[in-house]
Design a protein around this motif. Structure first.
Motif, mmCIF file in Angstrom:
data_model
loop_
_atom_site.group_PDB
_atom_site.id
_atom_site.type_symbol
_atom_site.label_atom_id
_atom_site.label_comp_id
_atom_site.label_asym_id
_atom_site.label_seq_id
_atom_site.Cartn_x
_atom_site.Cartn_y
_atom_site.Cartn_z
ATOM 1 N N GLN A 58 48.819 31.687 32.905
ATOM 2 C CA GLN A 58 47.819 32.723 33.157
ATOM 3 C C GLN A 58 46.976 32.386 34.379
ATOM 4 N N LEU A 61 49.010 33.022 37.537
ATOM 5 C CA LEU A 61 49.168 34.443 37.855
ATOM 6 C C LEU A 61 47.871 35.049 38.386
ATOM 7 N N VAL A 66 46.831 38.797 39.945
ATOM 8 C CA VAL A 66 47.373 39.575 38.820
ATOM 9 C C VAL A 66 46.227 39.845 37.852
ATOM 10 N N GLY A 70 47.675 42.200 32.925
ATOM 11 C CA GLY A 70 48.991 41.956 33.513
ATOM 12 C C GLY A 70 49.471 40.544 33.232
ATOM 13 N N SER A 71 48.562 39.561 33.303
ATOM 14 C CA SER A 71 48.953 38.184 33.010
ATOM 15 C C SER A 71 49.304 38.006 31.534
ATOM 16 N N SER A 74 52.699 39.504 30.970
ATOM 17 C CA SER A 74 53.699 38.623 31.577
ATOM 18 C C SER A 74 53.976 37.412 30.681
#
Length: 359
Positions: A58, A61, A66, A70-71, A74
């Motif tokens: 995290q 990213l 990001v 979004g993290s 992902s």
């Protein structure tokens, strides 16, 4: 006298004992709260472990702009991909080896009994004092094996009872990823001045200890499992992948776990061929030396700085109190307590020095 450290510590111990005594007397009233706490503990623990595993991803990213959600999405995608790879690639050979082990279990048990009878026959030819020492060691090992078996059964029972609550794991995990920066400020906002700074530093030290232990121990265990798997394959040991995975999980128990993980491969190796048993022992020793002298110092450093004797004592005590789950969380819990005590001691020292300089 009331300002002496020994007096204050003594009073603190007596108060703690009184609190425990009265808590035990009213535990019937608090039983519903205890049940709720037990039900939440395992999902919270697993969510925390997942958070510390994935938090570096995290951070990586979000440094690249990001957004937070979004993290998180992902990370979930990565976890699903890892699980799928594990099930698709590692799952079939592990299942096959487990089935083979179950089928061969009677033959393995028979061979173990033959080896035991042979050792007992040889024991009668030894000097009396050495024979007594062997008996004492055998009884100790038997006690440890029985207790370990009980701990595993207790852990499995607790795990199975909590399976229906595992829906809470993603819940805790998501909110840890989403709001982890808000936890410490929420606590130290109730304080001010130097006390707030002390609380902030203590929470930071606790976070550092947990992060270093969880990330480091998992990485070390994974690397050790890879070394064991390569070693077992090179000597032609049966159930190599299964035994390496067993070594991975046992290595999560500091100091004692690696010794436990050494027993099955050596026994299976000797049943397969005495030469293979000796080679399996050599593989274990070499892997443990690489892990303790190269991997652990570079991964963990001296973040925990706990003496091995302390580790053994803490693990044995935690095993008797909390079973197998107690063994798993014993060392990080002790490390957190040690970090808190060190900060308390440092705070007291600062106050004392400030008072002295004022005088």
């Amino acid at each position: 006298m009331t300002k002496k450290l020994w007096f204050q510590v003594g009073v603190g111990i007596l108060l703690a004992m009184l609190i425990i005594k009265y808590f035990m007397e009213i535990k019937g009233i608090l039983a519903p709260l205890v049940i709720i706490a037990k039900a939440i503990f395992l999902p919270l623990l697993l969510g925390g472990v997942l958070y510390y595993i994935t938090e570096p991803i995290q951070r990586f990213l979000e440094k690249r702009k990001v957004p937070r959600w979004g993290s998180i999405l992902s990370i979930f995608a990565i976890l699903i991909a890892v699980v799928w790879i594990f099930v698709a690639i590692i799952g079939p050979p592990v299942t096959k080896q487990i089935n083979n082990l179950v089928e061969n279990a009677p033959a393995i048990a028979k061979e173990i009994n033959v080896m035991q009878d042979s050792l007992l026959q040889q024991k009668n030819n030894l000097p009396e004092k050495l024979e007594e020492s062997i008996d004492s060691a055998a009884n100790s090992l038997q006690t440890i094996a029985v207790n370990f078996g009980k701990w595993v059964v207790q852990f499995l029972q607790s795990f199975l009872q909590a399976m229906f609550l595992l829906i809470l794991v993603p819940f805790f995990f998501i909110f840890m990823l989403k709001d982890h920066e808000k936890f410490a400020p929420f606590i130290y906002k109730f304080f001010s001045g130097t006390r707030q700074e002390w609380i902030k530093k203590t929470l930071h030290d606790i976070d550092t200890v947990l992060r270093s232990y969880i990330q480091g121990q998992l990485l070390i265990s994974f690397l050790l499992a890879v070394l064991l798997f390569i070693g077992y394959l090179s000597i032609g040991l049966e159930y190599a992948l299964l035994l390496a995975i067993f070594g991975l999980f046992m290595n999560l128990i500091p100091f004692i776990g690696p010794w436990i993980s050494a027993v099955p491969p050596i026994i299976i190796g000797f049943i397969q061929d005495p030469k293979t048993g000796i080679l399996a022992a050599i593989v274990m020793v070499v892997a443990q030396q690489i892990e303790s002298n190269l991997i652990t110092p570079n991964v963990m450093g001296k973040t925990l700085d706990i003496h091995p004797l302390t580790v053994i004592t803490v693990i044995l005590a935690a095993g008797n109190i909390g079973g197998f789950l107690g063994i798993i969380i014993a060392v990080p819990t002790y490390a957190v307590g040690k970090a808190i005590v060190k900060n308390i001691y440092a705070r007291r020292k600062e106050i004392k020095e400030a008072a002295t300089s004022t005088v």
